[in-house]
Scaffold this motif. Structure first.
Motif, mmCIF file in Angstrom:
data_model
loop_
_atom_site.group_PDB
_atom_site.id
_atom_site.type_symbol
_atom_site.label_atom_id
_atom_site.label_comp_id
_atom_site.label_asym_id
_atom_site.label_seq_id
_atom_site.Cartn_x
_atom_site.Cartn_y
_atom_site.Cartn_z
ATOM 1 N N TRP A 295 40.823 22.878 17.988
ATOM 2 C CA TRP A 295 41.690 23.708 17.155
ATOM 3 C C TRP A 295 43.111 23.145 17.148
ATOM 4 N N GLU B 138 44.087 20.152 17.552
ATOM 5 C CA GLU B 138 44.145 18.933 16.744
ATOM 6 C C GLU B 138 44.208 19.280 15.263
ATOM 7 N N ARG B 139 43.343 20.216 14.823
ATOM 8 C CA ARG B 139 43.314 20.566 13.397
ATOM 9 C C ARG B 139 44.578 21.305 12.991
ATOM 10 N N LYS B 140 45.048 22.207 13.869
ATOM 11 C CA LYS B 140 46.234 23.000 13.551
ATOM 12 C C LYS B 140 47.472 22.092 13.486
ATOM 13 N N ALA C 144 47.443 20.192 10.355
ATOM 14 C CA ALA C 144 47.848 21.050 9.239
ATOM 15 C C ALA C 144 49.360 21.236 9.235
ATOM 16 N N GLY D 273 46.720 25.910 8.069
ATOM 17 C CA GLY D 273 45.671 25.415 8.943
ATOM 18 C C GLY D 273 44.655 26.469 9.341
ATOM 19 N N GLN E 200 38.434 29.005 14.827
ATOM 20 C CA GLN E 200 37.681 28.215 13.852
ATOM 21 C C GLN E 200 36.601 27.314 14.469
ATOM 22 N N THR F 144 47.474 13.253 17.579
ATOM 23 C CA THR F 144 47.407 13.825 16.232
ATOM 24 C C THR F 144 48.531 13.299 15.358
ATOM 25 N N GLU G 103 41.770 25.274 4.139
ATOM 26 C CA GLU G 103 41.339 25.278 5.535
ATOM 27 C C GLU G 103 41.652 26.608 6.209
ATOM 28 N N LYS H 167 35.838 23.287 4.923
ATOM 29 C CA LYS H 167 35.944 21.876 5.260
ATOM 30 C C LYS H 167 35.172 21.115 4.192
#
Lengths: 304, 163
Positions: A28, A30-32, A35, A42, A47, A264, B44, B49
């Protein structure tokens, strides 16, 4: 370390019971962070967990014969190997460990990438095979630098024990080694600029193209645990020794998250290199520094 | 309905992964779908995705009026997406073949070949209308938890386009 504590560390803390939520948390982050760097909001906090549950409930097409059995086997082995790697991390100081556990950690960190290579070939998809061959070429390149950096750090402290490395003070040479490890981590974790293995959209999903349902869920979990183990290794090397176990544990988590953020930022700021350029980078640029690091460590051990 | 089923339904609604397929579209709808993933609309947030492999996807987004050459590829991709799955028809072309109606190269509209769950009309539809359609498809996915067979096509009115 006796059998009970070993089993506890493997299964409860910091092993699989702790590592699974930690893996989702790191995925999370990493993705946030990605974003946030792209000025998006994000994904929500849960998630990666929702993705995992959803994939667990998805149907898997019937797979027959030895190939089908292997396709079921690889993700389970990858989760086991990366959970074992997380279990070896000295999150809390003086919680046990044995001489040479660094070597075991390195081999367990290397296993998921081998399983990915095998998985791509056993899926018998053209894109899977392409991704697997790329992963094989890439892992031959970055592992030389990665292992040399680790050997340099371990040789400068005369130990292959994680506990002893975590307790000892850092030296300029260790920082050089940590830098080399940080350069290799994007290749190990399939991040930009070394994301040629799963190269989204370019070769579909690389070795993962044919995987779906609970198999894919286990791959995602193994990937998250690889994150925890790899960033935890860096945190072990750079954390200053602290007496209070709670403080040490908290510092360990903070440093791991910081490493995730650094990786990231690098991934967001770079584009994907081709396989030729990635290999050339590791063999021409990074290897020279790794050889320099190891040789200077070995020269410093000679007593004049 | 036990706890695991409830959690599974909720997760399906929160994590729709897309596979995008072009069946002879003019690229207008494709651009609008990708615009939905950009920072301005940020799909997202909904857990969306954009997946490269149909094996990973839950929702198939199809744009274009379905040409003869695209039919077989489309059926293959529909079969490759594992149950549960939903289909979103993006734009007016898959719904009605639009301005290409009666063309001899077409085998449309889309629901002659595969069941469609959500239609998002427009030429092209706005990215927020596409995202509303995807959110609706995610709810259909969650409701499809216990079912085995896919239901027949039933047009669902998409969000009205903003003027």
């Amino acid at each position: 370390m006796n059998a009970t504590t070993a089993l506890l560390r493997m299964l409860v803390f910091p092993g699989i019971l702790f590592a699974a939520p930690a893996a989702w948390f790191f995925l999370w982050i990493e993705r946030k962070a990605m974003a946030a760097l792209q000025q998006r909001i994000g994904p929500p906090f849960m998630q990666p967990f929702f993705d995992f549950v959803k994939l667990m409930g998805k149907q898997v097409p019937p797979r027959e014969g030895l190939g089908g059995f292997l396709m079921k086997l690889w993700p389970v082995l990858a989760v086991a190997a990366s959970a074992g790697a997380v279990g070896l991390l000295p999150v809390i100081p003086r919680s046990g460990g044995f001489p040479g556990d660094l070597v075991l950690l390195l081999s367990l960190l290397e296993l998921p990438s081998m399983f990915i290579i095998a998985a791509g070939f056993s899926s018998r998809s053209l894109w899977g095979e392409l991704g697997s061959s790329r992963e094989a070429i890439l892992s031959v390149s970055y592992n030389v630098v990665f292992l040399m950096a680790i050997i340099g750090i371990a040789a400068s402290q005369h130990t292959f024990s994680l506990q002893a490395l975590a307790q000892s003070q850092g030296s300029p040479l260790r920082w050089l080694g940590v830098l080399a490890i940080l350069i290799c981590l994007p290749a190990k974790l399939h991040m930009n600029p070394f994301s040629v293995t799963n190269a989204e959209q370019e070769i579909y999903a690389g070795p993962m193209t044919e995987y779906t349902g609970h198999e894919l869920a286990l791959w995602e979990l193994a990937h998250g645990m690889e994150w925890v183990a790899a960033t935890g290794l860096v945190a072990t090397l750079i954390a200053p020794p602290l007496a209070n176990p709670w403080m040490a544990g908290a510092l360990f988590v903070v440093l791991s998250v910081a490493v995730v953020l650094v990786l990231t930022i690098v991934a967001a700021a770079t584009a994907r290199l081709t396989i030729d350029d990635s290999v050339r980078f590791f063999w021409r640029c990074a290897l020279a520094f790794a050889v320099l690091g190891v040789s200077s460590v070995l020269l410093m051990r000679i007593k004049l | 309905m036990n706890l695991w089923k409830k959690l599974l339904c909720y997760s399906r609604r929160k994590s729709p992964w897309l596979f995008h397929m072009n069946s002879g579209s003019c690229n207008g709808c494709d651009i609008e779908l990708i615009a939905g993933l950009t920072p301005r609309y940020d799909a997202e947030q909904l857990g969306v995705k954009h997946e490269a492999s149909p094996r990973h996807a839950d929702i198939i987004c199809i744009s274009g009026p379905v040409t003869h050459t695209a039919v077989n590829a489309m059926k293959t991709v529909y079969g490759q997406v594992c149950h549960p799955k939903a289909v979103v028809a993006i734009g007016s072309c898959p719904a009605s073949t639009n301005v290409f109606i009666d063309s001899r190269v077409l085998d449309g509209p889309l629901d002659r070949h595969i069941p469609v769950d959500v239609y998002v009309p427009g030429c092209p539809p706005r990215p927020d209308a596409i995202l509303a359609g995807i959110a609706k498809a995610a709810e259909i996915l969650a409701a499809r938890a216990g079912q085995e067979a896919q239901p027949a096509a039933a047009p669902v009115a998409a969000e009205e386009e903003k003027a």
